[in-house]
Design a protein around this motif. Structure first.
Motif, PDB file in Angstrom:
ATOM      1  N   PRO A 132       0.807  -1.224   0.000  1.00  0.00           N
ATOM      2  CA  PRO A 132       0.000   0.000   0.000  1.00  0.00           C
ATOM      3  C   PRO A 132       0.840   1.275   0.000  1.00  0.00           C
ATOM      4  O   PRO A 132       0.379   2.316  -0.457  1.00  0.00           O
ATOM      5  CB  PRO A 132      -0.842  -0.122   1.261  1.00  0.00           C
ATOM      6  N   ASP A 133       2.050   1.193   0.538  1.00  0.00           N
ATOM      7  CA  ASP A 133       2.946   2.346   0.508  1.00  0.00           C
ATOM      8  C   ASP A 133       4.374   1.824   0.614  1.00  0.00           C
ATOM      9  O   ASP A 133       4.612   0.616   0.655  1.00  0.00           O
ATOM     10  CB  ASP A 133       2.626   3.353   1.616  1.00  0.00           C
ATOM     11  N   GLU A 134       5.352   2.721   0.667  1.00  0.00           N
ATOM     12  CA  GLU A 134       6.755   2.318   0.616  1.00  0.00           C
ATOM     13  C   GLU A 134       7.288   1.754   1.927  1.00  0.00           C
ATOM     14  O   GLU A 134       8.436   1.314   1.998  1.00  0.00           O
ATOM     15  CB  GLU A 134       7.621   3.502   0.182  1.00  0.00           C
ATOM     16  N   HIS A 135       6.442   1.713   2.948  1.00  0.00           N
ATOM     17  CA  HIS A 135       6.878   1.208   4.252  1.00  0.00           C
ATOM     18  C   HIS A 135       6.129  -0.043   4.700  1.00  0.00           C
ATOM     19  O   HIS A 135       6.455  -0.580   5.766  1.00  0.00           O
ATOM     20  CB  HIS A 135       6.708   2.291   5.322  1.00  0.00           C
ATOM     21  N   HIS A 136       5.148  -0.511   3.936  1.00  0.00           N
ATOM     22  CA  HIS A 136       4.310  -1.610   4.416  1.00  0.00           C
ATOM     23  C   HIS A 136       4.030  -2.635   3.322  1.00  0.00           C
ATOM     24  O   HIS A 136       3.876  -2.291   2.150  1.00  0.00           O
ATOM     25  CB  HIS A 136       2.971  -1.081   4.951  1.00  0.00           C
ATOM     26  N   LEU A 137       3.965  -3.905   3.746  1.00  0.00           N
ATOM     27  CA  LEU A 137       3.509  -4.997   2.911  1.00  0.00           C
ATOM     28  C   LEU A 137       2.394  -5.735   3.639  1.00  0.00           C
ATOM     29  O   LEU A 137       2.455  -5.909   4.853  1.00  0.00           O
ATOM     30  CB  LEU A 137       4.643  -5.990   2.616  1.00  0.00           C
ATOM     31  N   ARG A 138       1.397  -6.160   2.881  1.00  0.00           N
ATOM     32  CA  ARG A 138       0.363  -7.056   3.410  1.00  0.00           C
ATOM     33  C   ARG A 138       0.439  -8.355   2.625  1.00  0.00           C
ATOM     34  O   ARG A 138       0.360  -8.358   1.397  1.00  0.00           O
ATOM     35  CB  ARG A 138      -1.029  -6.443   3.307  1.00  0.00           C
ATOM     36  N   LEU A 139       0.597  -9.457   3.348  1.00  0.00           N
ATOM     37  CA  LEU A 139       0.674 -10.776   2.734  1.00  0.00           C
ATOM     38  C   LEU A 139      -0.584 -11.547   3.097  1.00  0.00           C
ATOM     39  O   LEU A 139      -0.799 -11.880   4.265  1.00  0.00           O
ATOM     40  CB  LEU A 139       1.927 -11.514   3.213  1.00  0.00           C
ATOM     41  N   HIS A 140      -1.409 -11.804   2.089  1.00  0.00           N
ATOM     42  CA  HIS A 140      -2.666 -12.513   2.308  1.00  0.00           C
ATOM     43  C   HIS A 140      -2.376 -14.016   2.340  1.00  0.00           C
ATOM     44  O   HIS A 140      -2.717 -14.770   1.421  1.00  0.00           O
ATOM     45  CB  HIS A 140      -3.673 -12.164   1.218  1.00  0.00           C
ATOM     46  N   ALA A 141      -1.729 -14.444   3.406  1.00  0.00           N
ATOM     47  CA  ALA A 141      -1.346 -15.843   3.569  1.00  0.00           C
ATOM     48  C   ALA A 141      -1.132 -16.111   5.049  1.00  0.00           C
ATOM     49  O   ALA A 141      -0.817 -15.201   5.817  1.00  0.00           O
ATOM     50  CB  ALA A 141      -0.074 -16.148   2.783  1.00  0.00           C
ATOM     51  N   THR A 142      -1.302 -17.337   5.426  1.00  0.00           N
ATOM     52  CA  THR A 142      -1.027 -17.762   6.802  1.00  0.00           C
ATOM     53  C   THR A 142      -0.256 -19.073   6.756  1.00  0.00           C
ATOM     54  O   THR A 142      -0.217 -19.753   5.723  1.00  0.00           O
ATOM     55  CB  THR A 142      -2.327 -17.961   7.601  1.00  0.00           C
ATOM     56  N   LEU A 143       0.338 -19.431   7.862  1.00  0.00           N
ATOM     57  CA  LEU A 143       1.114 -20.658   7.936  1.00  0.00           C
ATOM     58  C   LEU A 143       0.250 -21.793   8.473  1.00  0.00           C
ATOM     59  O   LEU A 143      -0.483 -21.614   9.446  1.00  0.00           O
ATOM     60  CB  LEU A 143       2.329 -20.457   8.840  1.00  0.00           C
ATOM     61  N   PRO A 144       0.341 -22.962   7.866  1.00  0.00           N
ATOM     62  CA  PRO A 144      -0.497 -24.082   8.315  1.00  0.00           C
ATOM     63  C   PRO A 144       0.033 -24.687   9.598  1.00  0.00           C
ATOM     64  O   PRO A 144       1.179 -24.459  10.009  1.00  0.00           O
ATOM     65  CB  PRO A 144      -0.383 -25.075   7.158  1.00  0.00           C
ATOM     66  N   GLN A 145      -0.800 -25.473  10.223  1.00  0.00           N
ATOM     67  CA  GLN A 145      -0.374 -26.211  11.402  1.00  0.00           C
ATOM     68  C   GLN A 145       0.783 -27.134  11.020  1.00  0.00           C
ATOM     69  O   GLN A 145       0.778 -27.773   9.977  1.00  0.00           O
ATOM     70  CB  GLN A 145      -1.535 -27.033  11.957  1.00  0.00           C
ATOM     71  N   GLY A 146       1.786 -27.178  11.850  1.00  0.00           N
ATOM     72  CA  GLY A 146       2.950 -28.002  11.557  1.00  0.00           C
ATOM     73  C   GLY A 146       4.126 -27.220  11.043  1.00  0.00           C
ATOM     74  O   GLY A 146       5.253 -27.724  11.050  1.00  0.00           O
ATOM     75  N   ASP A 147       3.896 -25.989  10.570  1.00  0.00           N
ATOM     76  CA  ASP A 147       5.009 -25.163  10.124  1.00  0.00           C
ATOM     77  C   ASP A 147       5.852 -24.771  11.332  1.00  0.00           C
ATOM     78  O   ASP A 147       5.310 -24.468  12.407  1.00  0.00           O
ATOM     79  CB  ASP A 147       4.486 -23.908   9.422  1.00  0.00           C
ATOM     80  N   PRO A 148       7.189 -24.766  11.220  1.00  0.00           N
ATOM     81  CA  PRO A 148       8.013 -24.478  12.393  1.00  0.00           C
ATOM     82  C   PRO A 148       7.837 -23.075  12.955  1.00  0.00           C
ATOM     83  O   PRO A 148       8.197 -22.822  14.110  1.00  0.00           O
ATOM     84  CB  PRO A 148       9.445 -24.686  11.880  1.00  0.00           C
ATOM     85  N   LEU A 149       7.276 -22.149  12.159  1.00  0.00           N
ATOM     86  CA  LEU A 149       7.027 -20.795  12.650  1.00  0.00           C
ATOM     87  C   LEU A 149       5.556 -20.540  12.954  1.00  0.00           C
ATOM     88  O   LEU A 149       5.188 -19.462  13.403  1.00  0.00           O
ATOM     89  CB  LEU A 149       7.513 -19.764  11.620  1.00  0.00           C
ATOM     90  N   GLY A 150       4.710 -21.551  12.724  1.00  0.00           N
ATOM     91  CA  GLY A 150       3.280 -21.340  12.859  1.00  0.00           C
ATOM     92  C   GLY A 150       2.842 -20.868  14.230  1.00  0.00           C
ATOM     93  O   GLY A 150       1.913 -20.071  14.354  1.00  0.00           O
ATOM     94  N   ALA A 151       3.513 -21.345  15.281  1.00  0.00           N
ATOM     95  CA  ALA A 151       3.120 -20.977  16.638  1.00  0.00           C
ATOM     96  C   ALA A 151       3.976 -19.853  17.212  1.00  0.00           C
ATOM     97  O   ALA A 151       3.756 -19.431  18.345  1.00  0.00           O
ATOM     98  CB  ALA A 151       3.220 -22.200  17.554  1.00  0.00           C
ATOM     99  N   SER A 152       4.952 -19.357  16.421  1.00  0.00           N
ATOM    100  CA  SER A 152       5.910 -18.393  16.957  1.00  0.00           C
ATOM    101  C   SER A 152       5.687 -16.969  16.476  1.00  0.00           C
ATOM    102  O   SER A 152       6.185 -16.029  17.099  1.00  0.00           O
ATOM    103  CB  SER A 152       7.338 -18.821  16.592  1.00  0.00           C
ATOM    104  N   LEU A 153       4.985 -16.798  15.368  1.00  0.00           N
ATOM    105  CA  LEU A 153       4.781 -15.448  14.854  1.00  0.00           C
ATOM    106  C   LEU A 153       3.896 -14.654  15.807  1.00  0.00           C
ATOM    107  O   LEU A 153       2.939 -15.171  16.372  1.00  0.00           O
ATOM    108  CB  LEU A 153       4.144 -15.501  13.465  1.00  0.00           C
ATOM    109  N   ARG A 154       4.221 -13.381  15.963  1.00  0.00           N
ATOM    110  CA  ARG A 154       3.453 -12.501  16.839  1.00  0.00           C
ATOM    111  C   ARG A 154       3.648 -11.075  16.361  1.00  0.00           C
ATOM    112  O   ARG A 154       4.591 -10.771  15.625  1.00  0.00           O
ATOM    113  CB  ARG A 154       3.943 -12.635  18.279  1.00  0.00           C
ATOM    114  N   GLU A 155       2.764 -10.212  16.761  1.00  0.00           N
ATOM    115  CA  GLU A 155       2.903  -8.810  16.406  1.00  0.00           C
ATOM    116  C   GLU A 155       4.134  -8.230  17.096  1.00  0.00           C
ATOM    117  O   GLU A 155       4.391  -8.489  18.270  1.00  0.00           O
ATOM    118  CB  GLU A 155       1.637  -8.050  16.786  1.00  0.00           C
TER     119      GLU A 155
END
Length: 300
Positions: free
Chosen positions: A74-97
């Motif tokens: 939307p601008d030069e400082h932000h990206l939006r990724l319309h995707a999520t990580l499935p259960q079992g992904d090594p980062l699935g439970a670790s991502l946080r704001e």
């Protein structure tokens, strides 16, 4: 251009590589905002590679994918990724704001690649918002030119399991690979990202067999590139990394948590087209996720 200094690990590697300290002493290539051409590339891709840390500070690399347009800038400082990580992904439970992340947008067909590192602004079941703190491009070296398309697969349920480096599926993926991705981190990123002290994810490529497997260790020559040494600089300070191999035929991912070792040689290995540097990755954990990807890869 909002130029940024190389951090202390990158400077140490550059000194050991005997580069002129005046060359790229202050890099004009590292920006605190994304140029328009980078934003345009991200928005037309069917996948991006993401690096982040788990709850124990271990870097992992993983895959975000969707039909072209699943990434918006939307601008030069932000990206939006319309995707999520499935259960079992090594980062699935670790991502946080607020978590630091590294993003790599790569278009194999044209061999373009750009990186955008920052923090997660917002995390929902439908999308990930990233605030970009560092943006820069890379040369097209060692990218295997091929087409990549997103093909929606319905009712696919990823199957994740821990495996060892002695299993046939592990050996086959590594020995046939012409590409893998590597996530690394500056030690300060464990407490939060700030340019240039965040998480990074990068690409490594070569002809099949460029990754050598001996027991529980993967080894590669460090080919000459941009001389930024973002990955090696991080590994100099925090010798932990996350590797990602994609089994393009099976749609499976092989995630590795490794301890990294940088080897300096007097001369390059005979018969190898590298430099006098090598990387050894000692595997501490391996996760094989079947039926994970909806990408269709052409032949390189």
């Amino acid at each position: 251009m909002d130029a940024q200094d190389f951090h202390e690990g990158e400077q140490l590697i550059r000194a050991r590589a005997r580069l002129d300290p005046r060359e790229l002493a202050m890099s004009r290539y590292f920006r605190t905002r994304m140029p328009e051409q980078h934003r345009e590339l991200f928005e037309q891709l069917p996948f991006m590679v993401m690096g982040a840390l788990d709850a124990h500070g271990q870097p992992w690399a993983t895959l975000l994918e969707g039909p072209p347009g699943f990434v918006s800038a939307p601008d030069e400082h932000h990206l939006r990724l319309h995707a999520t990580l499935p259960q079992g992904d090594p980062l699935g439970a670790s991502l946080r704001e607020g978590a630091p992340i590294g993003l790599l947008g790569i278009e194999p067909r044209t061999r373009r690649r750009n990186r955008a590192n920052g923090v997660i602004d917002q995390l929902t079941p439908a999308f990930i918002d990233a605030h970009i703190l560092q943006s820069f491009g890379n040369c097209p070296k060692y990218i295997q030119a091929r087409s990549v398309d997103f093909v929606q697969q319905l009712h696919r349920v990823p199957q994740a399991r821990r495996i060892s480096s002695q299993e046939d599926v592990f050996k086959a993926i590594v020995r046939h690979a012409d590409t893998f991705f590597i996530a690394s981190a500056h030690p300060r990123s464990i407490a939060g990202a700030s340019p240039p002290h965040g998480v990074d994810v990068s690409h490594r490529g070569g002809r099949p067999g460029f990754v050598r497997l001996l027991g529980n260790t993967l080894s590669v020559d460090d080919y000459a590139g941009n001389n930024f040494f973002n990955t090696l600089g991080n590994l100099e300070l925090l010798p932990r990394a996350g590797l990602l191999f994609i089994d393009t035929a099976a749609g499976a991912l092989l995630h590795l948590a490794v301890r990294a070792e940088i080897e300096w040689l007097v001369t390059p290995h005979p018969g190898r087209s590298g430099t006098n540097r090598g990387l050894h990755f000692h595997v501490e954990e391996a996760l094989y996720v079947d039926q994970r990807s909806s990408l269709k890869w052409g032949v390189s």
